[in-house]
Design a protein around this motif. Structure first.
Motif: not given
Lengths: 405, 405
Positions: A240-241, A236-237, A243-244
Motif C-alpha cells: 500500500x505504501x 499488504x502494508x 502504491x501511494x
C-alpha cells in the motif's frame, strides 16, 4: 469494406463478462478465432498468408520480397480491454487494401499486412512479445520459460496453439526484408481531441521509455483475528505504501507515468493476513534515467515500509525499453503526404508502447494515430468515431500508395 | 487411533500447490473427499451418519435423542490454510470416541460428532455458514444468492454437491435436541505458549466481536502510459489509503484487529489503471461499538482518499457477530474437570471466530484449545505438537465422559 464493418465481424469474439470489454490473450482459443478471422479476411483479398516462427502472421499482396512496405498491428488485448487497441490497425490495413484495390493501384514494392503476437503482455507479462522475439530484443530461452497466471509456460502455450516453441526467437531474415513499417493505432490519450479542429489522424513522433517491475513483499501469513499488532508482518502494508509512493513520484515529473494496476495477495483470504503480496509497477518517462528515478523512488518507499513491518522486498525488472524517436525522414514524409494543401497534420508523442516502438530500433518505422474522443484506452469504454476510423484507413491507404509507388 | 494418525489420513487431500497448505472449500470435490473420509471413519466406529438440510454431518453414538452432547468442528479451510484449523477438532472427536470405547464407557446421554459446512467462508464469503444457517442467524434466501469468485451461487454449488438448496435454513428441530456443544480447536494465537508450563489444553472464555466489510472503490479504467495525473481516477489509491488506515486504527486499541488480506483490482492488467478495486476489511474487537469504530475509521480514510481521487466508494457489511461469552457453568465445569488436583487449566479468550461462537447464542457451548507453539494459523506453517494433540483428545474424552455420565 469499412473499418467499422471489419471490427463488427469480431465484435463478439473474446468478450469478458466479468471485467467488461475484451480479454483476448496470446495463444488462447479466443486468439485463435481472431487469427482465423484475419486469415479469412486476407484470403477474401487474395493475400498470401504466412505465419512466422514467432507466431506473427503476414499477409502478402503479391510476391514477398525485399524492401517491403509493412503495415499492421495486433489483435490481442489487455484484460478487459477495448475494441480498438490493436484491431483498429489490423482492420485499417485490410480496409486500406480495399481502397487501393478499388482505385486500381498496383504496388511497385512488396507489401504485407502483419498481425503481431501478444502485444499487450496480458498473459505472459512481457509486452510486444512477437516483435521483441523477432527482433532479438527478448531472449528465446527466457521467453519459453515465461509463465502465465496458471503456471503454463509460453513454450507449452505456443505448442498447444500449434506453434513449435523451438522456433521462437530472432528472425533476421524476416527483418532484413522489411523496407519500412507503418502501424496505425487508436490514440490512447487526448492530445488530438484537445487540438483545434480535433483532427482525425496524426503522425507519431516518439514513445516514452517504459518498463514493468514486479515487486514481491514477503511477510508471515497468519490469522486475521488472533495475531496481535506486535506479531504482524503483513506484506499488504508495504504494498500500500508503494502504491501511494508511485503517485507521489509523479508530483514533480509532468511527463512521467507510474501505475500499479495489478496486485495479488497470497493466499488472498478475507480472514488471513497475507504471506506474500506481488504487485507490478508500470513506469514511463521521456528518458531512461527519469524512468528509473521513478522506480527507485517507489522502491525506496516500499523498502522502508517493508523494513518497518519486518517484511522482505524483492524487485525484478520484467521488461524495459528506452524512449523511441521514430525515423525522422519517414515521419516527415507521412506528415507531408497527409498534410495536404490545407495545412499540416499534427505530429505527436505518446506514452503507450507499440510493436512499432520495438521495430523502430531495427527498421524505419512510423505510426499513424486515430483520434480518441475521451482518451480512454485499455478499458471497455475505449472508443473511436466511425468517421475518424474511415479517415484513418484512407490516410493509411494514401501512405501505402506513396510508399509503394 | 491417534489424532495425528487420523490427520495423516487426509494429509494429501486438498493441497494447494500455488499457495502452499490446503484449500478445502465448501461444496467442492475436495470437500466431498473429506466428507467421505469422515463417513468412513464414523462407519468404522459404528456411528450412525446423518447429513442435515444445511449439509452439516452428524455421527451418532447410539440412538439420536434429546439433550444430546455434541462435539466436532469443520473440515474446510481458508485458501492456503493449515492442517489443524478445523480437522483437529473432528479428528480429536473421533480419537476421543476411541479412548472412551477402549475404557468400556457407555454414554448415558445421546452423543454425536458433528462436521459443520464451510466454517471459514473461504468460498462464499460468510464464515460459519453451516451453523449460521442451522441457527437461523443467516437468512436462507440471502444465503442461496451468495456467489463464489466464479459467480456460482451457493444454491448451485449445494445442488451440484447433492444437497437440495430448498432445504437450507433454520433447523429448530436439530437445535432443540442439543444439550450442549463442545468444540476442540487449535489455538490461533500464542497465549497458551506464553503461559508458564506451556499447557497443552485450555478452556475458552470468549470470542471477539467480528465482521467482514466489502469496500468497492470505483474509478475510471484507463491506459497506464498515456493518462496524465490530472485525468487519473485510480481506485487503487483509496484502497491503499484504507490498508494503511486499518493499521493506524489499531494504534490505540490493544485488543482490536483490522486486516485487509483480500484485494482485487479489476481488470488487473499491469499496463491498465484499474476501473474498480474491491477489498475486504476483517475487523474485530472486544465489543460491537469498538469493532464498528475501527470500521468507521477505515471507511473515513477511504472516503477522503476516494473524494480526492474522484472515485466512488461503497461499503457493504458481509457478516457481523457480536462478542461471545461462553456459557459460564459449562466453562467452569470443563475447567474443573481438566484442572485436576495439580492445578487449574487456563481459561483464555480468542480473536478467532468458530461455529461454537454461533451456537453459543442458542445452546450451552464451550471450547477447548490445543497449544499452538508459534501462534501461526490460517497459513501452511500452522502447527500443533503430536503430544499436545493427544492431550487434547484425552481431555475431550474426559469432558465427554463427564457430560454423558
Amino acid at each position: 469494406m469499412t473499418v467499422t464493418g471489419l471490427l463488427g465481424e469480431i465484435a463478439d469474439v473474446g468478450r469478458d463478462p466479468r471485467r467488461g470489454g475484451y480479454s483476448r490473450h496470446g495463444f488462447s482459443a479466443v486468439e485463435s478465432a481472431l487469427r482465423e478471422w484475419f486469415a479469412e479476411a486476407a484470403a477474401r483479398r487474395d493475400l498470401d498468408l504466412h505465419t512466422d516462427r514467432n507466431g506473427n502472421i503476414w499477409a502478402w499482396w503479391g510476391r514477398p520480397g525485399p524492401d517491403a512496405v509493412i503495415t499492421g498491428s495486433h489483435l490481442d488485448s489487455v484484460p478487459g480491454g477495448g475494441a480498438f487497441d490493436g484491431p483498429l490497425g489490423v482492420a485499417s490495413a485490410l480496409a486500406a487494401v480495399d481502397v487501393l484495390r478499388a482505385s486500381g493501384f498496383q504496388p511497385a514494392r512488396p507489401l504485407a499486412l502483419v498481425v503481431f503476437t501478444e502485444e499487450e503482455g496480458g498473459r505472459f507479462g512481457v509486452p510486444c512479445l512477437g516483435s521483441r522475439l523477432m527482433s532479438g530484443s527478448l531472449d528465446a530461452d527466457a521467453a519459453r520459460r515465461l509463465t502465465d497466471p496458471d503456471g503454463i509456460t509460453l513454450a507449452e502455450a505456443a505448442a498447444s496453439a500449434g506453434l513449435d516453441p523451438a522456433g521462437l526467437g530472432s528472425d533476421e531474415a524476416a527483418l532484413a526484408g522489411i523496407g519500412c513499417f507503418v502501424e496505425l493505432h487508436v490514440e490512447q490519450g487526448r492530445l488530438m481531441d484537445r487540438l483545434p479542429g480535433t483532427p482525425s489522424v496524426a503522425v507519431a513522433s516518439s514513445i516514452l521509455a517504459h518498463g514493468r517491475w514486479r515487486f514481491t513483499v514477503t511477510g508471515t501469513g497468519n490469522h486475521a483475528g488472533t495475531t496481535e499488532v506486535a506479531d504482524r508482518r503483513d506484506p499488504m502494508l508495504p504494498a500500500a505504501a508503494a502504491v501511494l509512493a508511485a503517485r507521489r513520484a509523479l508530483g514533480s515529473r509532468e511527463s512521467a507515468r507510474a501505475t500499479v494496476g495489478r496486485l495479488l495477495p497470497t493466499p488472498g483470504g478475507t480472514n488471513v493476513i497475507a504471506s506474500v503480496v506481488d504487485f507490478w509497477l508500470d513506469a514511463r518517462a521521456p528518458d531512461g534515467p527519469e524512468t528509473r528515478a521513478v522506480v527507485a523512488e517507489v522502491e525506496a518507499a516500499a523498502r522502508e515500509a517493508a523494513a518497518e513491518e519486518g517484511c522482505e522486498l524483492s524487485v525484478r525488472e520484467e521488461s524495459y525499453g528506452g524512449a523511441v524517436h521514430f525515423d525522422s525522414a519517414l515521419r516527415d514524409r507521412l506528415a507531408a503526404e497527409l498534410g495536404g494543401p490545407g495545412g499540416a497534420v499534427p505530429v505527436l508523442p505518446t506514452g503507450a508502447g507499440h510493436d512499432a516502438g520495438i521495430l523502430a530500433a531495427r527498421v524505419p518505422t512510423a505510426m499513424l494515430f486515430v483520434r480518441n474522443p475521451t482518451g480512454i484506452s485499455h478499458a471497455p469504454a475505449e472508443h473511436a468515431e466511425p468517421a475518424d476510423c474511415t479517415a484513418g484507413a484512407d490516410a493509411l491507404a494514401r501512405v501505402l500508395e506513396s510508399l509503394c509507388r
